[in-house]
Design a protein around this motif. Structure first.
Motif, PDB file in Angstrom:
ATOM      1  N   ASP A  36       0.787  -1.229   0.000  1.00 15.90           N
ATOM      2  CA  ASP A  36       0.000   0.000   0.000  1.00 15.90           C
ATOM      3  C   ASP A  36       0.820   1.280   0.000  1.00 15.90           C
ATOM      4  N   ALA A  37       2.144   1.157  -0.058  1.00 16.04           N
ATOM      5  CA  ALA A  37       2.994   2.347  -0.081  1.00 16.04           C
ATOM      6  C   ALA A  37       4.278   2.027  -0.836  1.00 16.04           C
ATOM      7  N   ALA A  38       5.042   3.069  -1.111  1.00 15.21           N
ATOM      8  CA  ALA A  38       6.345   2.915  -1.749  1.00 15.21           C
ATOM      9  C   ALA A  38       7.403   3.440  -0.794  1.00 15.21           C
ATOM     10  N   ALA A  39       8.630   2.969  -0.967  1.00 12.88           N
ATOM     11  CA  ALA A  39       9.726   3.391  -0.098  1.00 12.88           C
ATOM     12  C   ALA A  39      10.932   3.784  -0.949  1.00 12.88           C
ATOM     13  N   VAL A  40      11.463   4.970  -0.674  1.00 17.19           N
ATOM     14  CA  VAL A  40      12.599   5.505  -1.427  1.00 17.19           C
ATOM     15  C   VAL A  40      13.718   5.849  -0.456  1.00 17.19           C
ATOM     16  N   GLU A  41      14.923   5.387  -0.758  1.00 18.41           N
ATOM     17  CA  GLU A  41      16.069   5.564   0.130  1.00 18.41           C
ATOM     18  C   GLU A  41      16.617   6.983   0.066  1.00 18.41           C
ATOM     19  N   PHE A  42      16.841   7.585   1.244  1.00 17.19           N
ATOM     20  CA  PHE A  42      17.513   8.868   1.357  1.00 17.19           C
ATOM     21  C   PHE A  42      18.560   8.754   2.462  1.00 17.19           C
ATOM     22  N   GLY A  43      19.728   8.229   2.108  1.00 14.70           N
ATOM     23  CA  GLY A  43      20.785   8.043   3.086  1.00 14.70           C
ATOM     24  C   GLY A  43      20.405   6.993   4.105  1.00 14.70           C
ATOM     25  N   ASP A  44      20.496   7.345   5.408  1.00 17.63           N
ATOM     26  CA  ASP A  44      20.170   6.375   6.450  1.00 17.63           C
ATOM     27  C   ASP A  44      18.686   6.365   6.790  1.00 17.63           C
ATOM     28  N   LYS A  45      17.906   7.188   6.071  1.00 24.37           N
ATOM     29  CA  LYS A  45      16.461   7.203   6.265  1.00 24.37           C
ATOM     30  C   LYS A  45      15.742   6.848   4.969  1.00 24.37           C
ATOM     31  N   VAL A  46      14.481   6.455   5.134  1.00 22.94           N
ATOM     32  CA  VAL A  46      13.660   6.060   3.984  1.00 22.94           C
ATOM     33  C   VAL A  46      12.394   6.905   3.970  1.00 22.94           C
ATOM     34  N   ALA A  74       2.258   4.165   8.224  1.00 20.84           N
ATOM     35  CA  ALA A  74       2.665   3.601   9.510  1.00 20.84           C
ATOM     36  C   ALA A  74       2.911   2.099   9.435  1.00 20.84           C
ATOM     37  N   THR A  75       2.208   1.387   8.538  1.00 23.67           N
ATOM     38  CA  THR A  75       2.420  -0.059   8.422  1.00 23.67           C
ATOM     39  C   THR A  75       3.796  -0.396   7.847  1.00 23.67           C
ATOM     40  N   PHE A  76       4.496   0.593   7.334  1.00 19.23           N
ATOM     41  CA  PHE A  76       5.876   0.407   6.891  1.00 19.23           C
ATOM     42  C   PHE A  76       6.857   0.747   8.009  1.00 19.23           C
ATOM     43  N   GLY A  77       6.308   1.040   9.189  1.00 16.72           N
ATOM     44  CA  GLY A  77       7.142   1.409  10.322  1.00 16.72           C
ATOM     45  C   GLY A  77       7.504   2.873  10.353  1.00 16.72           C
ATOM     46  N   ALA A  78       6.937   3.668   9.431  1.00 19.20           N
ATOM     47  CA  ALA A  78       7.293   5.078   9.299  1.00 19.20           C
ATOM     48  C   ALA A  78       6.306   5.978  10.037  1.00 19.20           C
ATOM     49  N   LYS A  79       6.797   7.090  10.550  1.00 22.05           N
ATOM     50  CA  LYS A  79       5.938   8.086  11.174  1.00 22.05           C
ATOM     51  C   LYS A  79       5.392   9.009  10.091  1.00 22.05           C
ATOM     52  N   PRO A  80       4.054   9.126   9.950  1.00 18.11           N
ATOM     53  CA  PRO A  80       3.477  10.042   8.949  1.00 18.11           C
ATOM     54  C   PRO A  80       3.799  11.487   9.303  1.00 18.11           C
ATOM     55  N   LYS A  81       4.250  12.274   8.299  1.00 17.15           N
ATOM     56  CA  LYS A  81       4.674  13.648   8.586  1.00 17.15           C
ATOM     57  C   LYS A  81       4.092  14.700   7.644  1.00 17.15           C
ATOM     58  N   TRP A  82       3.921  14.348   6.368  1.00 11.51           N
ATOM     59  CA  TRP A  82       3.529  15.359   5.388  1.00 11.51           C
ATOM     60  C   TRP A  82       2.371  14.831   4.531  1.00 11.51           C
ATOM     61  N   PHE A  83       1.426  15.710   4.198  1.00  9.99           N
ATOM     62  CA  PHE A  83       0.208  15.284   3.507  1.00  9.99           C
ATOM     63  C   PHE A  83      -0.103  16.226   2.350  1.00  9.99           C
ATOM     64  N   LEU A  84      -0.400  15.646   1.190  1.00  2.25           N
ATOM     65  CA  LEU A  84      -0.924  16.377   0.045  1.00  2.25           C
ATOM     66  C   LEU A  84      -2.332  15.876  -0.225  1.00  2.25           C
ATOM     67  N   LYS A 141      13.894   5.091   9.874  1.00  2.00           N
ATOM     68  CA  LYS A 141      15.278   4.655   9.709  1.00  2.00           C
ATOM     69  C   LYS A 141      15.295   3.407   8.834  1.00  2.00           C
ATOM     70  N   LYS A 142      16.300   3.309   7.992  1.00  2.00           N
ATOM     71  CA  LYS A 142      16.347   2.238   6.998  1.00  2.00           C
ATOM     72  C   LYS A 142      16.256   0.857   7.635  1.00  2.00           C
ATOM     73  N   GLU A 143      16.908   0.668   8.773  1.00  3.89           N
ATOM     74  CA  GLU A 143      16.920  -0.659   9.390  1.00  3.89           C
ATOM     75  C   GLU A 143      15.577  -1.031  10.021  1.00  3.89           C
ATOM     76  N   LYS A 144      14.660  -0.067  10.170  1.00  2.00           N
ATOM     77  CA  LYS A 144      13.348  -0.347  10.776  1.00  2.00           C
ATOM     78  C   LYS A 144      12.229  -0.398   9.736  1.00  2.00           C
ATOM     79  N   LEU A 145      12.577  -0.296   8.456  1.00  4.52           N
ATOM     80  CA  LEU A 145      11.575  -0.363   7.395  1.00  4.52           C
ATOM     81  C   LEU A 145      11.005  -1.773   7.292  1.00  4.52           C
ATOM     82  N   VAL A 146       9.686  -1.881   7.267  1.00  3.57           N
ATOM     83  CA  VAL A 146       9.014  -3.168   7.053  1.00  3.57           C
ATOM     84  C   VAL A 146       7.920  -2.963   6.004  1.00  3.57           C
ATOM     85  N   TYR A 147       7.396  -4.083   5.469  1.00  5.46           N
ATOM     86  CA  TYR A 147       6.262  -3.956   4.554  1.00  5.46           C
ATOM     87  C   TYR A 147       5.493  -5.266   4.494  1.00  5.46           C
ATOM     88  N   ALA A 148       4.332  -5.223   3.865  1.00  5.15           N
ATOM     89  CA  ALA A 148       3.394  -6.351   3.894  1.00  5.15           C
ATOM     90  C   ALA A 148       3.936  -7.605   3.240  1.00  5.15           C
TER      91      ALA A 148
END
Length: 330
Positions: A36-46, A74-84, A141-148
């Protein structure tokens, strides 16, 4: 002819996923069935990005738009921050409708600590009711990224809260007058209040901190579809137990009245967690401490052809819903 609601997985593979542009630099996770989401690498964060429209509700549509998209991130382990957000209004809409939607979006975003950074607003020819399309961005953080798609054979499946949460709230709001006559005002108000259960951000971040292999929020098609989507993404099967799946009394009665299957009713607010048996009890204890109900409902299997549910000690196939039960009544 395509059914109402989500495009079936086979058509996604046949048509949609064959037309996705170039590969893309630094893309760690991209579109797929059950993803349900995409993940793009930006250094040590995603950066995690998800987009979803709200089409099955009119009341509280701004609340749904923010929370449904925040859940996916959030299901990818990420904190939601920005919305369009794109707000599409029906012809002859007035300023009051736009103000109601934007006030709802603003309040919901503030509750989750999310900034609204862009979007689009228009009156759209041919629309009969408003549609809100949101895109949520978050980071992890890249090491905490998860997905379905990372569930493992033998993982236990944890379900938070229960089946049909969003569907219960929507039906109670959209068919309020009819349901009050049948079940009474107090019952309908309780069902409408399920709206406040829709966020899974808190439980997803708690579970991910302890350790999970995969998470997924079951939206259209409910718990049944969510299980299939996780299994499709991970190349696995599953076995779940009907009596272990929490279904609130309000959901049971509303589904009984309209002859709906609660396991195939849109279930934003529930979270499916795939984790090791070792971590499962730790996650349950942590969620209980925060007042979040959760249950182990089954396990993932190595045999991807076996997708079953046990009812009264009888094992039967759990079929993937062709369409959400919500469309039968709204």
């Amino acid at each position: 002819m395509l059914p109402t609601g989500k495009v079936p997985p086979e058509k996604l593979r046949e048509i949609v996923f064959k037309h996705l542009g170039v590969q893309g630099e630094r893309v760690l996770i991209k579109s797929g069935v059950g993803v349900d989401a995409a993940a793009v690498e930006f250094g040590d964060k995603v950066l995690v990005a998800s987009t979803d429209p709200i089409t099955g509700a009119e009341k509280n549509i701004g609340f749904y738009a923010v929370n449904v998209n925040a859940n996916d991130v959030a299901t990818f382990g990420a904190k939601p921050k920005w919305f369009l957000v794109s707000v599409l209004l029906p012809e002859n809409a007035d300023e009051a409708l736009l103000k109601e939607i934007m006030t709802d979006i603003d309040k919901s975003a503030k509750e989750l600590g999310i900034a609204i950074i862009g979007g689009h607003t228009e009156v759209t020819p041919g629309l009969k009711k408003p549609i809100v399309v949101g895109t949520m961005l978050g980071e992890v953080k890249k090491e905490k990224l998860v997905y379905a798609g990372n569930a493992k054979p033998g993982d236990v499946i944890i379900l938070t809260k229960g089946a049909g949460i969003e569907g219960t709230a929507i039906i109670a709001s959209e068919r309020e007058e009819e349901l009050v006559k049948v079940f009474g005002k107090e019952f309908v108000e309780r069902a409408k209040a399920f709206l406040r259960k829709i966020s899974v951000v808190k439980e997803a971040l708690i579970a991910n901190e302890i350790g999970v292999n995969a998470m997924h929020d079951p939206t259209e098609g409910g718990i049944a579809n969510g299980l299939h989507e996780m299994a499709d993404a991970s190349g696995l099967g599953f076995k779940v137990y009907y009596e272990k799946i929490p279904i609130a009394e309000e959901t049971k009665k509303i589904c009984g009245y309209f002859n709906l299957d609660p396991l195939a009713l849109i279930s934003s607010g529930a979270l499916l967690i795939s984790t090791s048996r070792e971590n499962a009890e730790k996650i349950l204890a942590a969620l209980e401490k925060e007042g979040i109900v959760a249950s182990i409902i089954g396990e993932f299997l190595g045999d991807k052809e076996k997708r079953v549910i046990v009812k009264e000690d009888k094992e039967e196939e759990l079929k993937q819903p062709l369409s959400d039960e919500l469309w039968k009544v709204v």
